[in-house]
Design a protein around this motif. Structure first.
Motif, PDB file in Angstrom:
ATOM      1  N   VAL A 116       0.834  -1.048  -0.184  1.00 45.74           N
ATOM      2  CA  VAL A 116      -0.084  -0.050   0.137  1.00 45.74           C
ATOM      3  C   VAL A 116       0.842   1.172  -0.007  1.00 45.74           C
ATOM      4  CG1 VAL A 116      -1.901   1.114   1.180  1.00 45.74           C
ATOM      5  CG2 VAL A 116      -1.791  -1.027   1.170  1.00 45.74           C
ATOM      6  N   LEU A 117       1.858   1.249   0.671  1.00 44.34           N
ATOM      7  CA  LEU A 117       2.776   2.470   0.940  1.00 44.34           C
ATOM      8  C   LEU A 117       3.575   2.680   0.037  1.00 44.34           C
ATOM      9  CD1 LEU A 117       3.338   2.774   4.738  1.00 44.34           C
ATOM     10  CD2 LEU A 117       1.586   3.705   3.439  1.00 44.34           C
ATOM     11  N   ALA A 118       3.787   1.673  -1.082  1.00 42.62           N
ATOM     12  CA  ALA A 118       4.526   1.925  -2.397  1.00 42.62           C
ATOM     13  C   ALA A 118       4.009   3.287  -3.012  1.00 42.62           C
ATOM     14  CB  ALA A 118       4.411   0.516  -3.162  1.00 42.62           C
ATOM     15  N   THR A 134      -5.040  -4.222  -3.218  1.00 43.77           N
ATOM     16  CA  THR A 134      -3.760  -4.728  -3.597  1.00 43.77           C
ATOM     17  C   THR A 134      -4.066  -6.432  -4.124  1.00 43.77           C
ATOM     18  OG1 THR A 134      -3.163  -3.791  -1.698  1.00 43.77           O
ATOM     19  CG2 THR A 134      -1.793  -5.753  -2.090  1.00 43.77           C
ATOM     20  N   VAL A 135      -3.379  -6.492  -5.234  1.00 42.37           N
ATOM     21  CA  VAL A 135      -3.892  -7.598  -5.907  1.00 42.37           C
ATOM     22  C   VAL A 135      -2.496  -8.297  -6.576  1.00 42.37           C
ATOM     23  CG1 VAL A 135      -6.176  -7.702  -6.991  1.00 42.37           C
ATOM     24  CG2 VAL A 135      -4.515  -6.053  -7.810  1.00 42.37           C
ATOM     25  N   SER A 136      -1.930  -9.683  -5.987  1.00 43.99           N
ATOM     26  CA  SER A 136      -0.844 -10.113  -6.419  1.00 43.99           C
ATOM     27  C   SER A 136      -0.914 -11.703  -6.390  1.00 43.99           C
ATOM     28  CB  SER A 136       0.450  -9.697  -5.284  1.00 43.99           C
ATOM     29  OG  SER A 136       0.186 -10.324  -4.346  1.00 43.99           O
ATOM     30  N   GLY A 137       0.383 -12.162  -6.495  1.00 43.56           N
ATOM     31  CA  GLY A 137       0.114 -13.834  -6.793  1.00 43.56           C
ATOM     32  C   GLY A 137      -0.199 -14.302  -5.272  1.00 43.56           C
ATOM     33  N   GLY A 138      -0.108 -13.668  -4.258  1.00 42.99           N
ATOM     34  CA  GLY A 138      -0.343 -14.008  -2.935  1.00 42.99           C
ATOM     35  C   GLY A 138      -1.470 -13.601  -2.222  1.00 42.99           C
ATOM     36  N   ALA A 268      -2.484  -1.751  -6.279  1.00 37.89           N
ATOM     37  CA  ALA A 268      -1.345  -2.079  -5.717  1.00 37.89           C
ATOM     38  C   ALA A 268      -0.859  -3.632  -6.074  1.00 37.89           C
ATOM     39  CB  ALA A 268      -0.842  -2.179  -4.182  1.00 37.89           C
ATOM     40  N   GLY A 269       0.362  -4.013  -6.058  1.00 41.95           N
ATOM     41  CA  GLY A 269       0.619  -5.602  -6.196  1.00 41.95           C
ATOM     42  C   GLY A 269       0.924  -5.957  -7.746  1.00 41.95           C
ATOM     43  N   ALA A 304      11.959  -3.630  -2.587  1.00 39.84           N
ATOM     44  CA  ALA A 304      12.301  -3.207  -0.981  1.00 39.84           C
ATOM     45  C   ALA A 304      12.021  -1.952  -0.832  1.00 39.84           C
ATOM     46  CB  ALA A 304      13.657  -3.753  -0.890  1.00 39.84           C
ATOM     47  N   ALA A 305      11.855  -1.112  -1.805  1.00 43.02           N
ATOM     48  CA  ALA A 305      11.713   0.360  -1.607  1.00 43.02           C
ATOM     49  C   ALA A 305      10.374   0.458  -0.935  1.00 43.02           C
ATOM     50  CB  ALA A 305      11.558   1.095  -3.132  1.00 43.02           C
ATOM     51  N   MET A 306       9.314  -0.159  -1.123  1.00 43.87           N
ATOM     52  CA  MET A 306       7.961  -0.316  -0.371  1.00 43.87           C
ATOM     53  C   MET A 306       8.318  -0.540   1.177  1.00 43.87           C
ATOM     54  SD  MET A 306       5.976  -3.401  -1.961  1.00 43.87           S
ATOM     55  CE  MET A 306       6.043  -5.086  -1.292  1.00 43.87           C
ATOM     56  N   ILE A 307       9.158  -1.431   1.410  1.00 41.08           N
ATOM     57  CA  ILE A 307       9.417  -1.982   2.771  1.00 41.08           C
ATOM     58  C   ILE A 307      10.311  -0.756   3.470  1.00 41.08           C
ATOM     59  CG2 ILE A 307      10.814  -3.722   4.319  1.00 41.08           C
ATOM     60  CD1 ILE A 307       8.446  -4.828   2.422  1.00 41.08           C
TER      61      ILE A 307
END
Ligand code: KG4
Ligand code: ZN
Length: 331
Positions: A116-118, A134-138, A268-269, A304-307
């Motif tokens: 989200v914070l990306a 948020t939509v991704s593979g997981g 996101a995702g 990792a930028a979003m982290i």
């Protein structure tokens, strides 16, 4: 004085490191593990071993690209979960060891908060409160985001994620992994002539396993009648599947916007790379008077930028973890 954070992400099959200074991304390095293509999906054991090989070079590259020295780093942020436990252990252990060596605080980050914070990596940034799909593979979630670290899940998948729906359909069609981008490309050449049912899930939750089953039965029946059915109709099948996945996502967003009255809507995702979803969101936004936000692709997929951005806002609150912290597969 500025705040410089080293961030580590290793929750699935991407080994990533970034340097974030005062919430701005100085570097964002990802080593993608192509080896999983051979297996048609992510193999957890293989992923952990690849993280172990990639983590040091990826971190060194992130520091070098940012043009900083190790001594400039003030904290280490890392993904604690959710994700594959063996993959997470590599990143968490590295973060602890690095921080111990330089006597730095560590900051644990929830991977889903970070997606989200990306949106705060670059302009234009959404205004609070906003809705985020948020939509991704997981993962598949709709959240209301009230502040950087204040978000609430309004709905989420009760079975497969949206990216999984793409990838599992691709497997049935004989496409490579990950199939999402391939289906997206093929769908552009086809028309959504096959109608798959929309699942009847109450509220803002999602379900994709019924869709998967209906696609499987549909293909079985058609192939029994015409063994070349898939090859002859591939682009139309892809367009039809994509159309349904996108309509499931957009309909829930419409519902969430109706319930909350919020008109700032973010994607996101990894699945937010999907051109059908992007177009549908833009169109819906125009029709509904929403402001839509879709980050650059490198900030949509695991990074990792979003982290680092999430860790920065936790740093401002002095929200540090202790060294006995352990990764969690489910957050
Ligand atoms: O966020 P991400 O890189 O990793 C996870 O956290 O899962 O997302 C990967 C997922 C995969 O399921 C992949 O098939 C999907 O995103 N994906 C797409 C597209 N690009 C990536 N799905 C549909 N259309 C795309 N263009
Ligand atoms: Zn992710």
């Amino acid at each position: 004085m500025s705040t410089t954070i080293l961030a580590i992400e290793s929750s699935c099959d991407d080994t990533a490191a970034a340097i974030v200074q005062d919430g701005k991304v100085l570097s964002n390095v990802v080593a993608t593990q192509d080896i999983h293509r051979l297996y048609g999906g992510v193999v957890p054991e293989v992923a952990s071993r690849a993280h172990q090989i990639n983590i040091v070079p990826v971190v060194e590259a992130a520091i070098q690209k940012a043009g900083i020295q190790k001594a400039d780093i003030q904290a280490v942020g890392f993904t604690r979960g959710p994700g594959l436990i063996g993959s997470l252990i590599v990143g968490v252990s590295f973060a602890k060891a690095f921080a111990q060596a330089l006597n730095l605080p560590i900051i644990e980050v929830n991977h889903l908060d970070a997606h989200v914070l990306a949106h705060f990596a670059e302009d234009p940034k959404p205004n609070f409160p906003f809705l985020c799909l948020t939509v991704s593979g997981g993962h598949t979630q709709i959240l209301v985001v009230r502040d950087y670290l204040e978000m609430e899940i309004l709905g989420q998948t009760i079975d497969d994620a949206a990216g999984e729906a793409f990838d599992k359909t691709g497997k049935m069609l004989g496409l490579d992994y990950p199939a999402g981008p391939i289906i997206d490309r093929l769908a552009k050449e086809g028309k959504p002539v096959f109608k798959f049912p929309e699942p009847k899930i109450p509220g803002l939750d999602f379900s994709f396993s019924g869709l998967k089953t209906s696609i499987m039965y549909f293909l079985k029946k058609q192939v029994a009648e015409n063994p070349n059915f898939i090859a002859e109709n591939l682009s139309d099948i892809c367009a039809s599947v994509q159309d349904r996945i996108v309509s499931i996502l957009i309909n829930k967003l419409l519902k969430a916007a109706g319930q909350t009255g919020i008109k700032e809507v973010a994607l996101a995702g990894g699945v937010s790379a999907n051109s059908g979803l992007r177009n549908a969101l833009q169109k819906t936004a125009e029709a509904q008077g929403w402001k839509a936000y879709i980050p650059k692709f490198e900030y949509c997929t695991d990074n990792a930028a979003m982290i680092g951005i999430t860790a920065y806002y936790k740093y401002l609150q002095q929200d540090f973890a202790t060294l006995d912290i352990a990764p969690v597969a489910r957050y």
